[in-house]
Design an enzyme around this catalytic site. Structure first.
Site, short mmCIF file in Angstrom:
data_model
loop_
_atom_site.label_atom_id
_atom_site.label_comp_id
_atom_site.label_asym_id
_atom_site.label_seq_id
_atom_site.Cartn_x
_atom_site.Cartn_y
_atom_site.Cartn_z
N THR A 256 -7.46 3.68 -4.53
CA THR A 256 -6.52 2.82 -4.09
C THR A 256 -6.26 1.59 -4.69
O THR A 256 -5.18 1.11 -4.79
CB THR A 256 -7.01 2.59 -2.50
OG1 THR A 256 -6.94 3.95 -1.70
CG2 THR A 256 -5.66 1.95 -1.60
N GLU A 260 -2.95 0.21 -6.59
CA GLU A 260 -2.35 -0.90 -6.09
C GLU A 260 -2.17 -2.03 -7.23
O GLU A 260 -1.18 -2.74 -7.13
CB GLU A 260 -2.99 -1.46 -4.72
CG GLU A 260 -3.04 -0.72 -3.52
CD GLU A 260 -1.56 -0.10 -3.02
OE1 GLU A 260 -0.53 -0.74 -3.22
OE2 GLU A 260 -1.79 0.79 -2.32
N HIS A 263 0.95 -1.30 -9.11
CA HIS A 263 1.99 -2.17 -8.64
C HIS A 263 1.97 -3.50 -8.99
O HIS A 263 3.02 -3.87 -9.46
CB HIS A 263 2.01 -1.95 -7.16
CG HIS A 263 2.55 -0.39 -6.52
ND1 HIS A 263 3.36 0.46 -7.33
CD2 HIS A 263 1.88 0.26 -5.88
CE1 HIS A 263 3.47 1.47 -6.64
NE2 HIS A 263 2.62 1.44 -5.54
N TRP A 271 7.14 9.26 -9.61
CA TRP A 271 8.47 9.95 -8.98
C TRP A 271 9.66 9.08 -9.02
O TRP A 271 10.81 9.40 -8.75
CB TRP A 271 8.20 10.87 -7.93
CG TRP A 271 7.99 10.02 -6.63
CD1 TRP A 271 9.12 9.76 -5.68
CD2 TRP A 271 6.81 9.65 -6.08
NE1 TRP A 271 8.68 9.09 -4.58
CE2 TRP A 271 7.14 9.02 -4.76
CE3 TRP A 271 5.52 9.43 -6.67
CZ2 TRP A 271 6.20 8.36 -4.17
CZ3 TRP A 271 4.60 8.90 -5.76
CH2 TRP A 271 5.02 8.15 -4.56
N THR A 285 5.94 9.61 -18.68
CA THR A 285 5.57 10.35 -17.12
C THR A 285 6.81 11.23 -16.60
O THR A 285 7.77 10.75 -16.54
CB THR A 285 5.43 9.26 -16.22
OG1 THR A 285 6.65 8.39 -15.91
CG2 THR A 285 4.15 8.58 -16.51
N1 ARG Z 1 -0.29 2.40 -0.92
C1 ARG Z 1 -0.58 4.04 -0.58
C2 ARG Z 1 -0.86 4.23 0.50
O1 ARG Z 1 -1.24 3.30 1.35
C3 ARG Z 1 -2.00 3.96 -1.68
C4 ARG Z 1 -2.07 5.20 -2.19
C5 ARG Z 1 -3.50 5.44 -2.94
N2 ARG Z 1 -3.90 6.57 -3.19
C6 ARG Z 1 -5.10 6.93 -3.25
N3 ARG Z 1 -5.51 8.16 -3.63
N4 ARG Z 1 -6.00 6.09 -3.19
O2 ARG Z 1 -0.77 5.02 1.09
ZN ZN Z 2 1.96 2.81 -4.15
CA CA Z 3 9.22 8.61 -15.96
#
Ligand code: ARG
Ligand code: ZN
Ligand code: CA
Length: 347
Positions: A256, A260, A263, A271, A285
């Site tokens: 996670t 993050e 980002h 996507w 990608t």
């Molecule tokens: N911001 C995304 C959420 O809260 C985080 C996804 C992270 N994915 C993971 N496999 N840890 O859903």
């Molecule tokens: Zn995200």
């Molecule tokens: Ca792409």
């Protein structure tokens, strides 16, 4: 001019006259596809169907509403990123929907070397479980360093179609301080309340992390470059932080935070938060029409190309994501350029 034509033009110019190509590239950055709107409330989106959107996008939508200058700021950051990448002989995006893995393009280079980011971990707890151990914090630092340096033990699981794109981003993290705060609040939400209560330490030079229960099953959320300094950083639930101690499967491997921090360094979801035509502004990608969940089988094909479901910027389980791509590396590193939004973190 279409992006494909533009990309061709740069490629052909570059071979003959590298210096002219550089100048041209800087002046003619194509921003026609830029967007910061997200599909958070879009009934048409696959993410909305699942009801499990990334809260970084929800948070961004709120910030955009609160500050009408933020859109322009993010536009300028994107334009600068594309300008830098064009100078390196790369375009920020590929042909949408082409599924061109882009493995033939050599990775662009900058002169920054390894960027080391000092990290402040703010642990905000309402019970002893949430007051996570030093060992759990250390485990998260180790995961971040492994994942961003492509030293993760599962990097080798990358299918051959994408193996050549696995990137060592040359970004690493050092734990600068741990700050612990007891607070009776049990759910902090995604409106940055925890940051107002416990402001970041030197956010221009330090990655601030707030480890606290967000609620509603939300794993974490990040602020993109360009947002307010007072709320810069990443919020994450204590049970999704690190890979030992108080952690919950299937999000118990520290990914996670890898997602993050992606980002936080300006990476979008692979996507592009939209259907096939919408891009993540990274050429290697492949286009996808929505997030993948769980542990997808390979190959998972969408938009006439194989999805890079094992990328950290998809929504798969922690054990099923294990790579950043070379294109993502090039993109994220532009934030550390002298003209970039995180220049103060560069060596
Ligand atoms: N911001 C995304 C959420 O809260 C985080 C996804 C992270 N994915 C993971 N496999 N840890 O859903
Ligand atoms: Zn995200
Ligand atoms: Ca792409």
């Amino acid at each position: 001019m279409g992006m494909a034509a533009l990309a061709l033009l740069f490629t052909s110019c570059e071979k003959d006259q590298p210096e002219n190509a550089t100048d041209l590239a800087q002046e003619s950055v194509d921003m026609s596809d830029f967007y910061v709107h997200t599909d958070f409330n879009d009934e048409d989106s696959k993410a909305a169907e699942h009801g499990k959107n990334c809260y970084s996008m929800k948070n961004l939508n709120r910030l955009l509403k609160e500050d009408d200058k933020l859109y322009r700021k993010m536009y300028d950051i994107e334009k600068n990123t594309r300008s830098i990448l064009a100078k390196q002989g790369n375009t920020a995006k590929g042909k949408p929907g082409s599924g061109d893995g882009g493995g033939t393009t050599p990775p662009p280079t900058d002169n920054l070397g390894v960027v080391s980011i000092p990290v402040i971990v703010n642990v905000v707890y309402s019970n002893s479980n949430e007051n996570i151990s030093q060992a759990q914090i250390d485990s998260q630092m180790a995961v971040l360093n492994a994942d961003f340096r492509a030293q993760n033990s599962d990097a080798g699981s990358t299918p051959s179609e994408f193996a050549g794109l696995v990137a060592d981003t040359e970004v690493q993290f050092t734990l600068a301080d741990v700050r612990r705060y007891s607070n009776s609040t049990t759910q902090w939400g995604t409106n940055d309340a925890v940051k107002a209560q416990y402001p970041p330490f030197s956010p221009e030079t330090h990655l601030n992390i707030w480890v606290c229960n967000i609620g509603s099953g939300i794993l974490g959320y990040a602020q993109f470059p360009g947002g307010p300094a007072a709320t810069d950083g990443v919020v994450v639930g204590p049970n999704y932080f690190g890979n030992t101690g108080y952690v919950s499967a299937p999000f118990d491997e520290g990914r996670t935070m890898t997602h993050e921090v992606g980002h936080y360094l300006n990476l979008r979801h692979i996507w592009g938060d939209g259907r096939c035509q919408q891009d993540d502004f990274v050429a290697d990608t492949p286009s996808s029409d929505g997030p993948n969940y769980g542990c997808p089988s390979f190959p998972t094909v969408n938009c006439r190309s194989t999805d890079m479901t094992m990328n950290y910027m998809d929504y798969t389980n922690d054990s099923c994501m294990f790579m950043f791509s070379e294109g993502q590396k090039s993109r994220l590193r532009t934030v550390f350029a002298s003209s970039g939004p995180r220049a103060a973190m560069a060596p």
